[in-house]
Design an enzyme around this catalytic site. Structure first.
Site, PDB file in Angstrom:
ATOM      1  N   CYS A  85       0.945  -1.233   0.101  1.00 18.79           N
ATOM      2  CA  CYS A  85       0.173  -0.060   0.228  1.00 18.79           C
ATOM      3  C   CYS A  85       0.843   1.368   0.283  1.00 18.79           C
ATOM      4  CB  CYS A  85      -0.779  -0.088   1.042  1.00 18.79           C
ATOM      5  SG  CYS A  85      -1.614   1.663   1.393  1.00 18.79           S
ATOM      6  N   HIS A 126      -9.032  -3.588  -1.779  1.00 18.80           N
ATOM      7  CA  HIS A 126      -7.886  -2.739  -1.125  1.00 18.80           C
ATOM      8  C   HIS A 126      -9.018  -0.624  -1.069  1.00 18.80           C
ATOM      9  CE1 HIS A 126      -4.410  -1.949   0.354  1.00 18.80           C
ATOM     10  NE2 HIS A 126      -4.420  -0.889  -0.050  1.00 18.80           N
ATOM     11  N   GLU A 127      -9.271  -1.065  -1.788  1.00 20.58           N
ATOM     12  CA  GLU A 127      -9.433   0.182  -2.375  1.00 20.58           C
ATOM     13  C   GLU A 127     -10.849   0.180  -1.170  1.00 20.58           C
ATOM     14  OE1 GLU A 127      -6.911   2.202  -2.559  1.00 20.58           O
ATOM     15  OE2 GLU A 127      -6.059   0.680  -3.987  1.00 20.58           O
ATOM     16  N   HIS A 130     -10.172   1.229   2.473  1.00 23.02           N
ATOM     17  CA  HIS A 130      -9.418   2.341   2.694  1.00 23.02           C
ATOM     18  C   HIS A 130     -11.005   3.125   2.760  1.00 23.02           C
ATOM     19  CE1 HIS A 130      -5.339   2.528   1.642  1.00 23.02           C
ATOM     20  NE2 HIS A 130      -5.681   2.067   1.281  1.00 23.02           N
TER      21      HIS A 130
HETATM   22 ZN   LIG Z   1      -3.950   1.231  -0.120  1.00 20.34          ZN
END
Ligand SMILES: [Zn+2]
Length: 136
Positions: A85, A126-127, A130
């Site tokens: 990341c 993954h995003e 976030h």
């Molecule tokens: Zn990330």
């Protein structure tokens, strides 16, 4: 506009607020910042450029996509993978799904539901993490 990447874990741990049509320019900034880092980075979430709104951008096999208020509504085939990341040093293990169905809004705030697979699905997961304040 290319923005600085945020590495403050306390800031990144916040759950994002819903994006509204006033946040469309944040999507443009995400794309500009992602393009500037494309040699090392395949996706960004708005909190990584200092805006705590539910907006992500990613490289979908060479095409840059922005999603507003993305939400995973279906998953299939769990697996484990090591991920990096831009906001963290090193790699960490993550649980991902090979196929995901995502509901999101585009720049004009029209709603869409699409299925993504493989590496693009991994980036989106993954995003979206976030936007929930989750770091790998
Ligand atoms: Zn990330």
């Amino acid at each position: 506009m290319i923005k600085e990447i945020i590495k403050d874990e306390a800031f990144l741990a916040q759950v994002a607020e819903p994006a509204t049509p006033e946040d469309v320019s944040v999507g443009d900034d995400l794309i500009d910042t992602l393009k500037a880092h494309q040699h090392e980075c395949v996706g960004l979430a708005a909190n990584m450029i200092g805006v705590n709104k539910s907006i992500i951008a990613f490289n979908n096999e060479g095409y840059f996509w922005v999603m507003f208020n993305p939400e995973i509504i279906k998953t299939n085939k769990e697996y484990k993978v090591m991920e990096g990341c831009m906001s963290l040093d090193g790699k960490r293990e993550a649980t991902r799904y090979k196929t995901i169905k995502v509901r999101f809004q585009m720049k004009d705030f029209s709603s869409h539901t699409m299925v993504f697979k493989g590496y693009t699905a991994q980036i989106i997961q993954h995003e979206i993490d976030h936007t929930k304040g989750i770091l790998i």
